[in-house]
Design a protein around this motif. Structure first.
Motif, PDB file in Angstrom:
ATOM      1  N   ASP A   1      49.872  32.331  35.835  1.00 39.62           N
ATOM      2  CA  ASP A   1      48.512  32.163  35.695  1.00 39.62           C
ATOM      3  C   ASP A   1      47.765  31.079  35.937  1.00 39.62           C
TER       4      ASP A   1
ATOM      5  N   ILE B   1      47.597  30.870  39.635  1.00 42.51           N
ATOM      6  CA  ILE B   1      46.407  32.412  39.907  1.00 42.51           C
ATOM      7  C   ILE B   1      45.039  31.464  40.001  1.00 42.51           C
TER       8      ILE B   1
ATOM      9  N   SER C   1      43.821  37.299  28.087  1.00 41.04           N
ATOM     10  CA  SER C   1      44.341  38.467  28.195  1.00 41.04           C
ATOM     11  C   SER C   1      43.626  39.206  27.042  1.00 41.04           C
TER      12      SER C   1
ATOM     13  N   PRO D   1      43.088  39.543  34.671  1.00 45.34           N
ATOM     14  CA  PRO D   1      42.309  38.080  35.546  1.00 45.34           C
ATOM     15  C   PRO D   1      41.705  37.189  36.419  1.00 45.34           C
TER      16      PRO D   1
ATOM     17  N   ASP E   1      50.434  40.538  24.171  1.00 49.35           N
ATOM     18  CA  ASP E   1      51.492  39.894  25.557  1.00 49.35           C
ATOM     19  C   ASP E   1      51.983  41.002  26.243  1.00 49.35           C
TER      20      ASP E   1
ATOM     21  N   ARG F   1      49.295  43.072  27.852  1.00 49.04           N
ATOM     22  CA  ARG F   1      47.633  42.507  28.975  1.00 49.04           C
ATOM     23  C   ARG F   1      48.167  41.831  30.082  1.00 49.04           C
ATOM     24  N   ALA F   2      49.045  40.793  29.383  1.00 51.92           N
ATOM     25  CA  ALA F   2      48.362  39.706  30.246  1.00 51.92           C
ATOM     26  C   ALA F   2      50.321  39.977  31.504  1.00 51.92           C
TER      27      ALA F   2
ATOM     28  N   ALA G   1      46.764  41.574  33.454  1.00 45.26           N
ATOM     29  CA  ALA G   1      46.145  40.609  34.680  1.00 45.26           C
ATOM     30  C   ALA G   1      47.115  40.034  35.733  1.00 45.26           C
ATOM     31  N   ARG G   2      47.718  39.437  35.556  1.00 49.38           N
ATOM     32  CA  ARG G   2      48.714  38.483  36.132  1.00 49.38           C
ATOM     33  C   ARG G   2      48.931  39.337  37.725  1.00 49.38           C
TER      34      ARG G   2
ATOM     35  N   GLN H   1      47.586  42.281  38.594  1.00 49.88           N
ATOM     36  CA  GLN H   1      45.870  42.440  38.972  1.00 49.88           C
ATOM     37  C   GLN H   1      45.853  41.781  39.607  1.00 49.88           C
ATOM     38  N   GLY H   2      45.593  39.832  39.201  1.00 48.99           N
ATOM     39  CA  GLY H   2      45.328  38.705  39.723  1.00 48.99           C
ATOM     40  C   GLY H   2      46.083  38.684  41.320  1.00 48.99           C
ATOM     41  N   PHE H   3      47.107  38.317  41.332  1.00 51.04           N
ATOM     42  CA  PHE H   3      48.065  39.400  42.585  1.00 51.04           C
ATOM     43  C   PHE H   3      47.815  39.726  43.919  1.00 51.04           C
TER      44      PHE H   3
ATOM     45  N   GLU I   1      44.557  40.951  43.686  1.00 45.15           N
ATOM     46  CA  GLU I   1      42.630  40.745  44.358  1.00 45.15           C
ATOM     47  C   GLU I   1      43.557  39.252  45.284  1.00 45.15           C
ATOM     48  N   LEU I   2      44.269  38.586  44.833  1.00 44.84           N
ATOM     49  CA  LEU I   2      44.749  37.510  45.759  1.00 44.84           C
ATOM     50  C   LEU I   2      44.668  38.500  46.965  1.00 44.84           C
TER      51      LEU I   2
ATOM     52  N   LYS J   1      42.438  39.392  49.747  1.00 50.57           N
ATOM     53  CA  LYS J   1      41.288  39.017  49.770  1.00 50.57           C
ATOM     54  C   LYS J   1      41.723  37.513  50.880  1.00 50.57           C
ATOM     55  N   ASP J   2      42.974  37.442  50.978  1.00 50.90           N
ATOM     56  CA  ASP J   2      43.741  36.222  51.207  1.00 50.90           C
ATOM     57  C   ASP J   2      44.389  36.334  52.282  1.00 50.90           C
ATOM     58  N   TYR J   3      44.700  38.187  51.941  1.00 50.66           N
ATOM     59  CA  TYR J   3      45.656  38.218  53.385  1.00 50.66           C
ATOM     60  C   TYR J   3      45.264  39.050  54.050  1.00 50.66           C
TER      61      TYR J   3
END
Lengths: 130, 519
Positions: free
Chosen positions: A14, A17, A87, A109, B309, B311-312, B315-316, B318-320, B322-323, B326-328
């Motif tokens: 996290d 990110i 989260s 995220p 726990d 969802r955390a 979320a990661r 989903q975060g990756f 997104e990255l 976007k970035d690649y």
């Protein structure tokens, strides 16, 4: 102008990110802290304050909500803008966090869009917009 | 005797018996005494009369010469012969005209006492009467006899039975007075001894009766005490002393006591058993409650874990994603970008499911806030949102105005969102399909229904319709978490109502519910 952000987050992914998204939003100076106890020591020390705090709720030792109440209860830090990043979608937690002034709640995220909106709501401008 | 002791006699069996016995004894003693006294006194009197008659006859015989010759010496001699006799008060000899020829001193008749007839003529009555004449007076008895000139001695029969002066040459009369006191004394003596005997009998009898009655009543009293004690809850046996009715009664009472005691013991045992069971039951209830509380706490912990726990990490991801996207974006081909998109969508679906699960488990602990709710307004709000979410769709909503219900507005909104949302979702392939909401009264109950003209489903799969995570259509066709109708059912249950569905494949579905229909 804000160029110094404190990212309080225990999970390395996290944090990664977060740093990445923040960097893309123009923030270059980011300090991260892994638990609530250390965050309190850092915030209430003589060292210079950040201009924005990004705060996870589930933290070791001292929880995010308790830390937030300390921040708002201290004269030095009570006007520090805070983005709570969690989260959890629990309405009780969201309500508890947003009951403080100058506090925005974001669900993980962290995305560029969401961060932009939050910064706008708090009136924080990045030091070096891209 | 005052009123209290009278009452006591009324109340006490022994006193009654005793009293009756005393009365009886008194009556018997009185009867015997009077009969005895009467016969004794009669006997005494008869012997007195016989004595007087004999003496007066003797006097008359001895005095006949003296009377004839009027010689005082002879008369005195005749008198002396009888006055020496015990009990003789006085004696006298009279001329046949009534004059006293001779008399002794002492208590006795005077010349005035000489029997006279109604005309005052002396001796007439005597002359006519049989002799001897016996006159009973207050303190003495007077005996009179004629003195005749006959030379002969009276026969014993004449002396005892008397003799008539008729035809005889009466020359005078003899009188003798006997003391009645002797006779009276004897009667008194008799009465006294009778009285003493009666009193002795009475006392002795009373004692006998007293002990006899006591023997009867003391076991009765013990029985009464036992019965009284029984009334107060005591179980005490009485001694069985005799074989008679009272003894049998005591034995029967003892049996009763034993039976009652056994029953009481049994009752107490049962009571104790119930008490023990109750305690056990309470302990079990407390145990179960504690277990349930534990389970609830664990569920809450799980909920927290799920909300954070689970969802955390999601979320990661989903975060990756997104990255990456976007970035690649420039470094990936179309397929690579498609994979990232699928990953992102899938993780969002998982997030939806987690959220739905949380919402459902939260409902399990929810309490309803009852108020008047306009289902029409709720339905209109939901319909507006749905129409805005996909303006391309042609489907129409027909919502009955002024449908009012009682219930929790937040929960009923969830119901309307799910039912109208489902109708909307499954009407997607029928652009002309109308979605209706309204209420009607069936069997006195208000029934609310959402109808659509969508794809419908086969009723043989309807059993699982309201269970969580059950789906009748595949997710690619109609997306969803499979939680919506489970939540609807839970909410309707909280509102003490029923929910059911009717459908026909290709024709449409109607889902109906009632609220507080059990009341």
């Amino acid at each position: 102008m804000c160029d110094f952000i404190l990212l309080i987050e225990d999970d390395p992914d996290d944090e990664f990110i977060g740093r990445r998204v923040l960097a893309k939003n123009g923030f270059s100076r980011i300090e991260s802290i892994r638990d609530g106890r250390l965050a309190m020591d850092r915030l209430f020390s003589e060292e210079p304050l950040p201009c924005l705090v990004i705060l996870d709720l589930k933290l070791p030792k001292v929880g995010g909500l308790r830390l937030l109440s300390h921040i708002r209860g201290n004269g030095k830090t009570k006007e520090l803008p805070v983005i709570v990043l969690s989260s959890s979608s629990n309405p009780d937690e969201i309500a508890a966090a947003t009951s403080y002034p100058l506090t925005t709640y974001l669900c993980k995220p962290l995305t560029e869009m969401a961060l932009k909106d939050a910064l706008a709501a708090l009136g924080v401008n990045p030091f070096q917009p891209i | 005797m005052d009123k209290r002791s009278l009452l006591k006699i009324e109340e006490s069996f022994s006193a009654k018996i005793f009293f009756l016995f005393v009365l009886f004894t008194l009556a018997v003693v009185a009867a015997f005494t009077s009969v005895y006294t009467y016969s004794r006194s009669k006997e005494l009197k008869e012997s007195l009369v016989r004595e007087g008659q004999t003496l007066v006859a003797l006097l008359a015989y001895n005095a006949r010469i003296g009377a004839f010759t009027e010689n005082p010496t002879l008369l005195r001699e005749a008198l002396d012969e009888v006055t020496g006799h015990k009990g003789v008060l006085s004696a006298a000899i009279y001329h046949k005209d009534g004059g006293v020829l001779a008399q002794t001193t002492g208590i006795g008749a005077t010349s005035a006492d000489v029997p006279k007839n109604a005309d005052g003529q002396v001796l007439d009555r005597v002359a006519e009467a049989s002799f001897p004449v016996v006159l009973e007076l207050r303190d003495r008895v007077d005996f009179w006899w004629v003195i005749t000139a006959q030379q002969r001695w009276l026969s014993p029969e004449e002396m005892f039975l008397g003799t008539s002066p008729a035809g005889r040459n009466v020359i005078g009369y003899a009188r003798l007075s006997l003391d009645k006191g002797r006779y009276g004394n004897e009667i008194n003596h008799l009465l006294q001894s009778s009285l003493i005997t009666s009193v002795c009998c009475l006392i002795a009898g009373s004692l006998v009766v007293y002990f006899f009655v006591r023997r009867i009543t003391s076991p009765l009293n013990r029985l009464i005490e036992g019965v009284n004690l029984l009334g107060k809850g005591g179980y005490q046996k009485v001694p069985v002393e005799t074989n008679d009715e009272i003894g049998r009664m005591a034995a029967a009472f003892n049996n009763l006591v034993e039976t009652l005691k056994a029953r009481e013991d049994e009752r107490r045992r049962a009571e104790e058993e119930v008490l023990t069971l109750n305690v056990e039951l309470e302990r079990k209830v407390a145990e179960r409650t504690a277990e349930l509380k534990n389970a609830n706490r664990e569920l809450e912990l799980f909920n927290y874990a799920a909300s954070h726990d689970l969802r955390a990490p999601l979320a990661r991801i989903q975060g990756f994603c997104e990255l990456l996207s976007k970035d690649y974006a420039g470094k990936l081909d179309e397929q690579g970008l498609f994979f990232i998109e699928r990953m992102s969508i899938t993780s969002r679906q998982m997030d939806d499911i987690i959220r739905a699960m949380l919402a459902l488990s939260k409902l399990n602990r929810a309490e309803i806030l009852r108020a008047r709710v306009s289902l029409t307004e709720l339905a209109q709000g939901v319909a507006t949102n749905l129409l805005e979410s996909d303006p391309q769709r042609q489907n129409r909503f027909v919502i009955q105005p002024e449908v009012i219900a009682e219930g929790d507005v937040k929960m009923l909104r969830v119901v309307m969102e799910n039912l109208l949302g489902n109708a909307w979702k499954f009407s997607a392939k029928n652009p002309q399909g109308v979605i209706e909401f309204g209420s009607s009264v069936i069997d006195g109950k208000t029934v609310f229904c959402v109808r659509d003209e969508g794809v419908g489903f086969d009723m043989q799969y309807a059993d699982n319709l309201f269970s969580p995570f059950q789906r009748l259509h595949d997710a690619s066709e109609f997306p969803g978490t499979g939680i919506g109708l489970a939540m609807v059912r839970r909410i309707i249950e909280l509102h003490k109502g029923q929910v059911w569905a009717k459908s026909e494949e290709g024709k449409g579905t109607s889902v109906c519910f009632t609220l507080f229909s059990e009341a």
